[in-house]
Scaffold this active site. Structure first.
Site, PDB file in Angstrom:
ATOM      1  N   LYS A   1       0.729  -1.275  -0.032  1.00  0.00           N
ATOM      2  CA  LYS A   1      -0.037   0.015   0.126  1.00  0.00           C
ATOM      3  C   LYS A   1       0.938   1.368   0.092  1.00  0.00           C
ATOM      4  O   LYS A   1       0.273   2.261  -0.629  1.00  0.00           O
ATOM      5  CB  LYS A   1      -0.990   0.037   1.138  1.00  0.00           C
ATOM      6  CG  LYS A   1      -2.130  -1.023   1.105  1.00  0.00           C
ATOM      7  CD  LYS A   1      -2.892  -0.937   2.430  1.00  0.00           C
ATOM      8  CE  LYS A   1      -3.821  -2.050   2.519  1.00  0.00           C
ATOM      9  NZ  LYS A   1      -4.797  -1.938   3.669  1.00  0.00           N
TER      10      LYS A   1
ATOM     11  N   ASP B   1      -9.848   2.308   2.767  1.00  0.00           N
ATOM     12  CA  ASP B   1      -9.756   1.944   4.124  1.00  0.00           C
ATOM     13  C   ASP B   1     -10.052   2.934   5.183  1.00  0.00           C
ATOM     14  O   ASP B   1     -10.670   2.768   6.174  1.00  0.00           O
ATOM     15  CB  ASP B   1      -8.218   1.597   4.361  1.00  0.00           C
ATOM     16  CG  ASP B   1      -7.723   0.089   3.627  1.00  0.00           C
ATOM     17  OD1 ASP B   1      -8.672  -0.829   3.442  1.00  0.00           O
ATOM     18  OD2 ASP B   1      -6.569  -0.004   3.796  1.00  0.00           O
TER      19      ASP B   1
HETATM   20  P1  NAP Z   1       1.499  -3.262   9.183  1.00  0.00           P
HETATM   21  O1  NAP Z   1       1.705  -2.114   8.290  1.00  0.00           O
HETATM   22  O2  NAP Z   1       2.387  -4.474   8.866  1.00  0.00           O
HETATM   23  O3  NAP Z   1       1.627  -2.706  10.624  1.00  0.00           O
HETATM   24  C1  NAP Z   1       1.407  -3.923  11.737  1.00  0.00           C
HETATM   25  C2  NAP Z   1       1.357  -3.251  13.166  1.00  0.00           C
HETATM   26  O4  NAP Z   1       1.256  -4.173  13.805  1.00  0.00           O
HETATM   27  C3  NAP Z   1       2.725  -2.647  13.436  1.00  0.00           C
HETATM   28  O5  NAP Z   1       2.416  -1.439  14.317  1.00  0.00           O
HETATM   29  C4  NAP Z   1       3.272  -3.489  14.483  1.00  0.00           C
HETATM   30  O6  NAP Z   1       4.179  -3.210  15.430  1.00  0.00           O
HETATM   31  C5  NAP Z   1       2.183  -4.115  15.103  1.00  0.00           C
HETATM   32  N1  NAP Z   1       2.486  -5.767  15.214  1.00  0.00           N
HETATM   33  C6  NAP Z   1       2.697  -6.702  14.705  1.00  0.00           C
HETATM   34  N2  NAP Z   1       2.712  -7.710  15.194  1.00  0.00           N
HETATM   35  C7  NAP Z   1       2.520  -7.642  16.517  1.00  0.00           C
HETATM   36  C8  NAP Z   1       2.769  -8.292  17.716  1.00  0.00           C
HETATM   37  N3  NAP Z   1       2.989  -9.685  17.695  1.00  0.00           N
HETATM   38  N4  NAP Z   1       2.655  -7.502  18.970  1.00  0.00           N
HETATM   39  C9  NAP Z   1       2.514  -6.348  18.921  1.00  0.00           C
HETATM   40  N5  NAP Z   1       2.268  -5.501  17.808  1.00  0.00           N
HETATM   41  C10 NAP Z   1       2.435  -6.305  16.524  1.00  0.00           C
HETATM   42  O7  NAP Z   1       0.072  -3.825   8.952  1.00  0.00           O
HETATM   43  P2  NAP Z   1      -1.301  -3.056   8.580  1.00  0.00           P
HETATM   44  O8  NAP Z   1      -1.438  -3.003   7.222  1.00  0.00           O
HETATM   45  O9  NAP Z   1      -1.232  -1.834   9.785  1.00  0.00           O
HETATM   46  O10 NAP Z   1      -2.359  -3.996   9.038  1.00  0.00           O
HETATM   47  C11 NAP Z   1      -2.525  -4.520  10.587  1.00  0.00           C
HETATM   48  C12 NAP Z   1      -3.822  -5.352  10.747  1.00  0.00           C
HETATM   49  O11 NAP Z   1      -4.929  -4.743  10.230  1.00  0.00           O
HETATM   50  C13 NAP Z   1      -3.561  -6.554   9.532  1.00  0.00           C
HETATM   51  O12 NAP Z   1      -3.146  -7.643  10.073  1.00  0.00           O
HETATM   52  C14 NAP Z   1      -5.019  -6.951   9.241  1.00  0.00           C
HETATM   53  O13 NAP Z   1      -5.683  -7.734   9.941  1.00  0.00           O
HETATM   54  C15 NAP Z   1      -5.791  -5.513   9.732  1.00  0.00           C
HETATM   55  N6  NAP Z   1      -6.527  -4.714   8.638  1.00  0.00           N
HETATM   56  C16 NAP Z   1      -7.757  -4.903   8.191  1.00  0.00           C
HETATM   57  C17 NAP Z   1      -8.322  -4.167   7.327  1.00  0.00           C
HETATM   58  C18 NAP Z   1      -9.930  -4.521   7.114  1.00  0.00           C
HETATM   59  O14 NAP Z   1     -10.381  -3.872   5.968  1.00  0.00           O
HETATM   60  N7  NAP Z   1     -10.529  -4.715   8.075  1.00  0.00           N
HETATM   61  C19 NAP Z   1      -7.818  -3.168   6.589  1.00  0.00           C
HETATM   62  C20 NAP Z   1      -6.250  -3.194   6.878  1.00  0.00           C
HETATM   63  C21 NAP Z   1      -5.561  -3.831   7.755  1.00  0.00           C
HETATM   64  P3  NAP Z   1       5.687  -2.839  15.256  1.00  0.00           P
HETATM   65  O15 NAP Z   1       5.819  -1.569  14.466  1.00  0.00           O
HETATM   66  O16 NAP Z   1       6.403  -3.125  16.455  1.00  0.00           O
HETATM   67  O17 NAP Z   1       6.224  -4.088  14.306  1.00  0.00           O
END
Ligand code: NAP
Length: 270
Positions: A70, A106
């Site tokens: 993205k 989003d």
């Molecule tokens: P991203 O850019 O990879 O960011 C992931 C975030 O989660 C970071 O802040 C990371 O922390 C944190 N994290 C990952 N594993 C962790 C753990 N085990 N413990 C604590 N913190 C953790 O991903 P994203 O695009 O933001 O997406 C995050 C989640 O949102 C996805 O898994 C998805 O399920 C959900 N999502 C849903 C929608 C929807 O339409 N419903 C849309 C987008 C995303 P660090 O910075 O410390 O690594």
């Protein structure tokens, strides 16, 4: 007058775990609209993204992007909508007057989810946001449009939370201790993948203020463990499915200039 090329192909650029429901959602919307176009999900290595998107544009395609593309795609578009520019991320793209345009649905998807969980339009919210990645940026972009609302962001990596909050100085503040983020919260949002493939919680539900709404951006069949536990304690709570459906519905609208059949889309994933 702008000319949006009607796509001959619809392609989701992403990662296999994150795009499993999108072909179902779009398949239902396309079938209901009588459009004989396939929606395909393809895995693209980050190093190949630029080559791939140029080839798809030349092929008359449009589509979506998900993890991990993205942010990178935002940098490759000829033009971004104001929302995608603020979020610095693109989840839907198409060709308009020969230019690659990127938007971020989003943000409106999160707004629809929050409204659904609250049962009314959001306003005067004190949001505790856990996570500081791309989804968290979409949350901050949405909350920036809510009246009198502020966000406290807690992330495993505090420096990333500080960097994210610096982009939203009027709305967001980074906290290094989760209790500080939760204090006085009217809404708690999980924007990490915790609970997607495991039974983990981003925070113990006992620590969430009594009247706070709980929103999990993660979705999976039968609700996430976090949402189930929050409901058991009497919180209004919802998972990310409504956000997923709405961002997909708005993607359809960008490509075809008309509303999709949301009922058919919901039926395909519930
Ligand atoms: P991203 O850019 O990879 O960011 C992931 C975030 O989660 C970071 O802040 C990371 O922390 C944190 N994290 C990952 N594993 C962790 C753990 N085990 N413990 C604590 N913190 C953790 O991903 P994203 O695009 O933001 O997406 C995050 C989640 O949102 C996805 O898994 C998805 O399920 C959900 N999502 C849903 C929608 C929807 O339409 N419903 C849309 C987008 C995303 P660090 O910075 O410390 O690594």
């Amino acid at each position: 007058m702008t000319h949006v090329s009607r796509p001959g192909r619809l392609v989701l650029l992403g990662h296999p775990v994150s795009h499993s429901l999108s072909p179902l959602l779009h398949g239902a919307a396309l079938a209901s609209a009588g459009l004989d176009i396939e929606y395909e999900a393809i895995d693209v290595a980050p190093a190949r993204l630029e080559h791939e998107i140029r080839a798809l544009v030349a092929d008359g395609a449009a589509g979506n992007a998900t993890i991990p593309h993205k942010e990178a795609l935002a940098g490759l578009c000829d033009r971004l909508t104001p929302t995608a520019g603020l979020a610095e991320a693109v989840n839907v793209w198409w060709v308009e007057d020969g230019e690659l345009v990127g938007d971020n649905t989003d943000v409106a998807g999160f707004h629809a989810l929050a409204r659904r969980v609250l049962g009314c339009p959001p306003g005067c919210e004190r949001v505790a946001l856990i996570g500081a990645g791309g989804a968290a940026a979409a949350v901050l972009t949405a909350v920036g449009d809510w009246p009198e609302s502020r966000v406290r962001v807690f992330n495993r990596d505090p420096a990333r939370a500080r960097r994210l909050c610096a982009r939203y100085p009027d709305v967001a503040r980074a906290e290094t201790v989760i209790e500080e983020a939760l204090a006085g919260a009217t809404m708690v949002v999980n924007a990490t993948p915790i609970g997607l493939l495991d039974e983990g919680f981003p925070v113990a539900v006992e620590r969430i203020p009594e009247r706070a709404a709980v929103i999990d951006l993660v979705y999976r069949q039968g609700d996430t463990p976090f949402v189930r536990a929050a409901r058991e304690r009497g919180h209004r709570a919802g998972d990310g499915l409504a956000m997923l459906v709405e961002q997909a519905a708005l993607s359809f609208q960008r490509w075809f200039g008309r509303e999709p059949n949301r009922q058919a889309m919901w039926a395909a994933v519930t």
